[in-house]
Structure formats: structure tokens, C-alpha cells
Design a protein around this motif. Structure first.
Motif, PDB file in Angstrom:
ATOM      1  N   MET B  89       0.872  -1.170   0.000  1.00 25.52           N
ATOM      2  CA  MET B  89       0.000   0.000   0.000  1.00 25.52           C
ATOM      3  C   MET B  89       0.913   1.225   0.000  1.00 25.52           C
ATOM      4  SD  MET B  89      -3.512   0.235   1.946  1.00 25.52           S
ATOM      5  CE  MET B  89      -4.741   1.468   1.638  1.00 25.52           C
ATOM      6  N   PHE B  91       1.149   5.395   0.417  1.00 26.33           N
ATOM      7  CA  PHE B  91       0.477   6.551   0.976  1.00 26.33           C
ATOM      8  C   PHE B  91       1.202   7.823   0.575  1.00 26.33           C
ATOM      9  CE2 PHE B  91      -2.652   4.666   3.714  1.00 26.33           C
ATOM     10  CZ  PHE B  91      -2.134   3.429   4.030  1.00 26.33           C
ATOM     11  N   PHE B 104      -1.984  12.131   5.929  1.00 28.94           N
ATOM     12  CA  PHE B 104      -1.895  11.058   4.941  1.00 28.94           C
ATOM     13  C   PHE B 104      -3.157  10.980   4.088  1.00 28.94           C
ATOM     14  CE2 PHE B 104       1.830   8.542   6.160  1.00 28.94           C
ATOM     15  CZ  PHE B 104       2.067   8.973   7.456  1.00 28.94           C
ATOM     16  N   GLY B 105      -2.978  10.510   2.845  1.00 30.80           N
ATOM     17  CA  GLY B 105      -4.108  10.126   2.025  1.00 30.80           C
ATOM     18  C   GLY B 105      -4.606   8.756   2.448  1.00 30.80           C
ATOM     19  N   ALA B 106      -5.633   8.276   1.754  1.00 29.94           N
ATOM     20  CA  ALA B 106      -6.249   6.992   2.104  1.00 29.94           C
ATOM     21  C   ALA B 106      -5.476   5.792   1.579  1.00 29.94           C
ATOM     22  CB  ALA B 106      -7.688   6.951   1.596  1.00 29.94           C
TER      23      ALA B 106
END
Lengths: 115, 114
Positions: B89, B91, B104-106
């Protein structure tokens, strides 16, 4: 230590129980942060320490959350009377510099599940 | 508060190919820092690349590079020659110049097909 160490890695608690999550930052790191990461989301800021001083606790969701770093090294995040919405990964990060500069080094997090 | 938006929940790329992850942010500050972090299943956040807003030159780190468009408030990450170990993932994160908090973004989940 070689990196930021967090314990326990996994914690299951019954609703209403108190939990304590530990963070052992990299030796000599001045700044320490706690972040909360809900499932499938980005981390959100909880609190910031510079040495033993808690300079910012604006992200703590409620007065059930309490963090300390009494000797400026190890930090503990305590959650009282846990609720299901507290289920998340709690990330600790440290930096050797004070203030905004300096690379953050993250631990592997403590995954809390509240039943 | 600053807002960081990652509009791609998932991206898939063939091994050795290139993938670009999008990130936009909202701020009224002129001095700030942008970051891309990688989070593998072990959950440990690893810094991939960092960009200072005052630098016009796009940051690069080996196979990772960014396209920083300050006026558009866009900060995309390009992963070239994708490897299986890039699966994680990713970010995007923002920090104000005088601040210490990261926003942070999702996140975008990257899968790499062999």
C-alpha cells in the motif's frame, strides 16, 4: 535498538477493558509520534512528544486515550474502557531531530481489536 | 487542516512495467513537504521519496520518481521497472513547513503481476 519496536503486535480486548501499547524508539531519537490507522485508511495523528514533553495531544480521540514518555525514551499509549471504534493499528514513529525536519522511522504497529 | 486525496484505491501493474499513482493535496501554505510512503503487509511504513515544495526539480530515488506540479497541487509517484517486492500500500503524505504532523491520504494498493 536498530529500529522502532512496538509491543504487543496484536492485542484483542473485550469492550470496556483497558489496554497499554508500548513503543521503544530508536536510541537517541528526540521526537516521538503516535498515529492511529483504521482498516483501509491512512494513519491519523494522535500525539507528539519532544523528549519527555508532550507538546501536542490534539489528535487523541477522547479522554480515554492517554500517552506518556516519562524518561524521554519509551512511550506508552493507554486506552481506557476500550470501545469497538478503537479497533485500529496504532503506529509509533520517531525522529532524531526536534521540530518539523528529520526523517520519521516507523514501527510495525500494534493491531488492536476490540470485541 | 490539509487534505490529501488519493483517488485510486487499487492499481495493478505487470512486472517490469511502469505504474503511476496519483495524489492531490489542498493547502494555503507556500512552504511544505510531500512524501510517498510504502506500507507492506508487515505494516511498517517506509519512506520512498520526499519532495520539498521550494524545489522545482522533481525528486528521484532509483526506480521511483515524482511529478510535482505545485500550481495544480499534484504529486504523483511513478514506479518504473516494477518488481514483485513493490507490492504494497502506498500513501501520499503532506507536512507543513513549520509543522511536525503528517497528513496522509487513504492509500493506493499496488499489486504486481508476475
Amino acid at each position: 535498538g536498530a529500529g522502532v519496536s512496538q509491543s504487543p503486535r496484536y492485542k484483542v480486548a473485550k469492550r470496556g477493558q483497558d489496554v497499554a501499547l508500548r513503543c521503544d524508539p530508536i536510541s537517541g531519537h528526540v521526537s516521538l509520534f503516535w498515529y492511529q490507522q483504521a482498516l483501509g485508511q491512512g494513519p491519523e495523528f494522535l500525539t507528539y512528544f519532544q523528549n519527555e514533553a508532550q507538546l501536542d495531544k490534539s489528535g487523541l480521540p477522547s479522554d480515554r486515550f492517554f500517552a506518556e514518555r516519562p524518561e524521554g525514551s519509551v512511550s506508552t499509549l493507554k486506552i481506557q474502557r476500550t470501545q469497538q471504534e478503537d479497533s485500529a493499528v496504532y503506529l509509533c514513529a520517531s525522529s532524531w531531530r526536534q521540530g518539523p525536519t528529520g526523517e520519521l522511522f516507523f514501527g510495525e504497529g500494534s493491531r488492536l481489536t476490540v470485541l | 487542516a490539509q487534505t490529501v486525496t488519493q483517488s485510486q484505491p487499487e492499481m495493478s501493474v505487470q512486472e517490469a512495467e511502469t505504474v503511476t499513482l496519483s495524489c492531490t493535496y489542498d493547502t494555503s501554505e507556500s512552504d511544505y513537504y510531500l512524501f510517498w510512503y510504502k506500507q507492506p503487509p508487515s505494516r511498517q511504513m517506509i519512506l520512498v521519496i520526499r519532495q520539498e515544495a521550494y524545489k522545482q526539480q522533481n525528486a528521484t530515488e532509483n526506480r521511483f520518481s515524482v511529478n510535482f506540479q505545485k500550481a495544480a497541487k499534484s504529486f504523483s509517484l511513478k514506479i518504473s521497472d516494477s518488481q514483485l517486492g513493490d507490492a504494497a500500500m502506498y500513501f501520499c503524505a503532506y507536512r507543513g513547513g513549520g509543522d511536525y504532523k503528517l497528513s496522509f491520504g487513504a492509500g493506493t494498493t499496488v499489486t504486481v503481476r508476475a
